[in-house]
Design a protein around this motif. Sequence first.
Motif, short mmCIF file in Angstrom:
data_model
loop_
_atom_site.label_atom_id
_atom_site.label_comp_id
_atom_site.label_asym_id
_atom_site.label_seq_id
_atom_site.Cartn_x
_atom_site.Cartn_y
_atom_site.Cartn_z
N ASP A 129 0.81 -1.21 0.00
CA ASP A 129 0.00 0.00 0.00
C ASP A 129 0.85 1.27 0.00
O ASP A 129 0.33 2.36 -0.23
CB ASP A 129 -0.91 0.04 1.24
N ALA A 130 2.13 1.14 0.28
CA ALA A 130 2.98 2.31 0.51
C ALA A 130 3.53 2.85 -0.80
O ALA A 130 3.89 2.10 -1.70
CB ALA A 130 4.13 1.93 1.43
N LEU A 131 3.62 4.18 -0.89
CA LEU A 131 4.38 4.79 -1.98
C LEU A 131 5.86 4.81 -1.60
O LEU A 131 6.73 4.49 -2.42
CB LEU A 131 3.89 6.21 -2.25
N PRO A 175 0.31 6.56 -0.45
CA PRO A 175 0.14 7.50 -1.57
C PRO A 175 -1.00 8.47 -1.31
O PRO A 175 -1.99 8.14 -0.65
CB PRO A 175 -0.18 6.57 -2.75
N GLY A 176 -0.85 9.71 -1.82
CA GLY A 176 -1.89 10.70 -1.68
C GLY A 176 -2.08 11.22 -0.28
O GLY A 176 -3.18 11.64 0.08
N GLY A 204 -3.62 14.17 -5.86
CA GLY A 204 -3.13 12.94 -5.22
C GLY A 204 -1.64 12.96 -4.93
O GLY A 204 -1.02 11.90 -4.79
N LEU A 205 -1.06 14.15 -4.81
CA LEU A 205 0.37 14.27 -4.54
C LEU A 205 0.68 13.78 -3.13
O LEU A 205 -0.05 14.08 -2.18
CB LEU A 205 0.82 15.72 -4.69
N VAL A 261 -2.51 20.31 8.19
CA VAL A 261 -2.72 19.81 6.83
C VAL A 261 -2.30 18.35 6.67
O VAL A 261 -2.65 17.71 5.67
CB VAL A 261 -1.98 20.66 5.79
N ALA A 262 -1.56 17.81 7.63
CA ALA A 262 -0.98 16.48 7.48
C ALA A 262 -1.99 15.38 7.80
O ALA A 262 -2.94 15.57 8.57
CB ALA A 262 0.25 16.33 8.36
N ASP A 263 -1.75 14.22 7.22
CA ASP A 263 -2.49 13.01 7.56
C ASP A 263 -1.74 12.21 8.62
O ASP A 263 -2.36 11.56 9.47
CB ASP A 263 -2.67 12.13 6.31
N GLN A 264 -0.42 12.25 8.56
CA GLN A 264 0.43 11.47 9.46
C GLN A 264 1.42 12.40 10.15
O GLN A 264 1.97 13.32 9.53
CB GLN A 264 1.19 10.40 8.67
#
Length: 241
Positions: free
Chosen positions: A5-7, A32-33, A191-192, A207-210
Motif C-alpha cells: 500500500d505504501a508509496l 500514496p496521496g 493525489g500528490l 494539513v498532514a495526515d500522518q
Amino acid sequence: MTATDALLRVRGLVAGYGAAPVLRSVDLTIAPGTIAAVLGANGAGKTTLLRTLTGLVRPTAGQIVLDGDDLRGVPVEQLVRRGMAHVPEGRGVVAELTVDENLRLGGLWRRDRADARRALDEVYDLFEPLARRRRHAGHQLSGGERQMLALGRALVGRPRLLLLDEPSLGLAPRVTAQIMALLRQLRDRDGLTVLLVEQNVRGALSVADQGVVMSLGRIAIATSAAGLRDDADLRHAYLGF
C-alpha cells in the motif's frame, strides 16, 4: 498499512556524515496521496532524512523503496525521473535567472514537451504572483515568492513524492498559511504525496495526515496527525507544547 500500500517505504535506514551516524535504524511508511509531517527538535535528523532519501547523503545501511522500486545505488539525477522531487531549506532559486527560466529548469529532463508546457501553465495558475513576475529575476522576488518559485519548479516535473524542508522558514504567517493550503490542495486535487519537514508544528499538523516525530536520529512516534494534534500528553512529551 501493508508494504504494497505504501508509496515510500524505508527500513533500517542508517546514514550520517563521516563516522558518526545521524539516522539510526529509521523505519518509515508513507501512503500514496497523503501528507506526512516530520517533526522534532533541531538536530533530530529531519533534514538528513530528506537528504538521504534523495541520494545527497549515502546510507550505510537500510532500504529505500519508492512504489516498489529499490532506490539503493540509483544516481541522484535519476530519482527525479522516478517521481521524487526535493525542495531543500533556504528557497534555493537561481538568482540571475527569471522566474520563467527557473521554472523551465524543473522540466528540462522531460521528453513530453507538450505536457511540460501544460505543467508550467498549471504552476502559473497555482501561483498568481509568479505569473505577474515571470520576467523578473530570482533576486527581485520576496521571500514568499522565492518559496513559491522553488515549489513551482519542483511541480513542473510532476513528482509523485514531494520532499519539503522547512517551507515556512522566515515567512510571514499569512504566506505560511497559503503554502500549507496549497499542499492540501495538491494532495486533494492531484493525489500528490508530501513528506514535510517543518518547525511550524501547528501549521504542519493542520494539513498532514500522518505525524512523524524524530528524536536523536530515530522515529520516536508515527501516528495520525489528528491523534498527535489532539493528544495533549503526546504533544507535551514529544513536541513540548
